[in-house]
Motif scaffolding. Sequence first.
Motif, PDB file in Angstrom:
ATOM      1  N   ASP A 139     -54.268 -52.299 -15.917  1.00 27.07           N
ATOM      2  CA  ASP A 139     -55.219 -50.993 -15.766  1.00 27.07           C
ATOM      3  C   ASP A 139     -54.826 -49.667 -15.446  1.00 27.07           C
ATOM      4  OD1 ASP A 139     -56.912 -53.019 -16.250  1.00 27.07           O
ATOM      5  OD2 ASP A 139     -57.529 -53.520 -14.122  1.00 27.07           O
ATOM      6  N   VAL A 140     -53.684 -49.692 -14.601  1.00 21.97           N
ATOM      7  CA  VAL A 140     -53.184 -48.199 -14.304  1.00 21.97           C
ATOM      8  C   VAL A 140     -51.767 -48.100 -14.946  1.00 21.97           C
ATOM      9  CG1 VAL A 140     -52.377 -47.008 -12.237  1.00 21.97           C
ATOM     10  CG2 VAL A 140     -54.285 -48.612 -12.256  1.00 21.97           C
ATOM     11  N   TYR A 143     -51.202 -45.966 -18.352  1.00 20.09           N
ATOM     12  CA  TYR A 143     -51.667 -44.486 -18.586  1.00 20.09           C
ATOM     13  C   TYR A 143     -50.334 -43.628 -17.956  1.00 20.09           C
ATOM     14  CZ  TYR A 143     -56.611 -45.693 -18.852  1.00 20.09           C
ATOM     15  OH  TYR A 143     -57.765 -46.097 -19.256  1.00 20.09           O
ATOM     16  N   TYR A 178     -52.437 -43.407  -8.228  1.00 23.87           N
ATOM     17  CA  TYR A 178     -53.904 -44.125  -8.251  1.00 23.87           C
ATOM     18  C   TYR A 178     -54.670 -43.871  -6.886  1.00 23.87           C
ATOM     19  CZ  TYR A 178     -57.356 -47.869  -8.382  1.00 23.87           C
ATOM     20  OH  TYR A 178     -58.388 -48.641  -8.555  1.00 23.87           O
ATOM     21  N   ARG A 182     -58.432 -43.214  -7.188  1.00 24.24           N
ATOM     22  CA  ARG A 182     -59.563 -44.130  -6.485  1.00 24.24           C
ATOM     23  C   ARG A 182     -60.549 -42.920  -5.504  1.00 24.24           C
ATOM     24  NH1 ARG A 182     -60.194 -49.858  -6.075  1.00 24.24           N
ATOM     25  NH2 ARG A 182     -61.590 -50.070  -4.490  1.00 24.24           N
ATOM     26  N   LEU A 208     -53.026 -38.887 -14.022  1.00 24.84           N
ATOM     27  CA  LEU A 208     -53.746 -39.944 -14.152  1.00 24.84           C
ATOM     28  C   LEU A 208     -55.171 -39.867 -14.097  1.00 24.84           C
ATOM     29  CD1 LEU A 208     -53.368 -43.300 -14.156  1.00 24.84           C
ATOM     30  CD2 LEU A 208     -53.547 -42.920 -11.867  1.00 24.84           C
ATOM     31  N   MET A 212     -57.694 -41.450 -16.885  1.00 24.85           N
ATOM     32  CA  MET A 212     -58.408 -42.431 -16.587  1.00 24.85           C
ATOM     33  C   MET A 212     -59.972 -42.085 -16.420  1.00 24.85           C
ATOM     34  SD  MET A 212     -56.262 -44.841 -13.762  1.00 24.85           S
ATOM     35  CE  MET A 212     -57.723 -46.209 -13.928  1.00 24.85           C
TER      36      MET A 212
END
Length: 429
Positions: A139-140, A143, A178, A182, A208, A212
């Motif tokens: 998921d992270v 990227y 991340y 978030r 990111l 994302m």
Amino acid sequence: MPSADLLSELRWRGLIHQCTDEAALAELLKTPQTFYIGFDPTATSLHVGGLMQLMMLRRFQQAGHRPIALVGGATGMIGDPSGKSEERNLQTDEQLEANVAGVAAQMRAFLDFDGPQAALLLNNYDWMKDFSYLQFLRDVGKYFPVGTMLGKDSVRSRLDGDSGLSYTEFSYMLLQAYDFVRLAKEYDCRIQGGGSDQWGNITAGIDLGRRMLGQPLVGLTAPLLLTSDGRKMGKTERGAIWLDPERTSPYAFYQYWRQVDDADVMRCIAYLTEIDREEYDALAAQTAEDPGRCAAQQRLAEWMTQFVHGDDGLNSALRASKMLFGGEIEALDDRELGEIFEDVPSSEVDRAALDGDGLWVVEAFQRAGLTSSNGDARRTIKEGGAYVNNRRVANANVRLTANDLASETMMVLRKGKRKYALLRFSQEP
């Protein structure tokens, strides 16, 4: 301070080292924004370098923005390689938990958690703990271009050095990046701050966020707190200057700022205090005209000590400082007294010497090395130059008992105006 003035405030204070897009930042700051800085809990207390970042959060809040103080319960398990020449020792779960609690408690003292732009205190472990390794990679991790990561100064400097870089530390950048994504997603946080050594991690988070979320984010760094010759401030021969009074007493904290070099003092005032521009300019002029007066150092020490330790801490520090210049010595413990007179010669004496009739004051001055003979001690007392705990000795027949101790085990003797010595009374084994 109106929100529109925040950037000009940061500029005159020299607090903008790098910005990914200053025009975009200026546009964002026209309306209330959410701004975050992360703090990895490497100890149970922040030191003065961390205070600089807390002050940045506080400046944003006072300008009408909402600050997020993010404690790195997850990132702290790894350790940030930025600015480090070798890998940190990994902390135990118990150490990390204690550190998170200690740092979080300190943050609550400097930010407003109840007002209209109430600060948030978050822990990135709360969202990282539920990730599986495979899920995070999928998921992270997908990227992150490895080439871009290898190009970051914090990574390249370690790869070029002798100690290298472990995969664990290499992954730190992903976790911090991340965090920004978030916070942007859940709290509409579009601005991240940090020290200049965080530039690589901050720009990774911005990249990111673009990949994302398709959302533009902004990064801002402040200079590191360095002396004019490039050394990190907040460190002494005895270690770091902590905000926790149990680690660095208010007296030692006060004295550190009182002794800052002329070349550094105005920068410290700009970076760390809320002293306004008018007073700043006046202090700068006084320092240039009469550096020996140390007006800027005095103001810095008093402001910082009161801000961190309150009125009681400042009063305690001022009282302790006066003791070095003849103020009466009382109501101190061994640690406090030892810090005040740390550079003073000391001698060990069996505590039993204070029993019964006590220790003859003439002998005490000889044991302390302040006089060379009974006659020298008597002459000093007769001339009014002998002091115990900064109280003048009335006559040479005085006997010293446990009631004359300045702390649990110590007594301070002085000959003349400035010649001090300590007697340390302890039970012989």
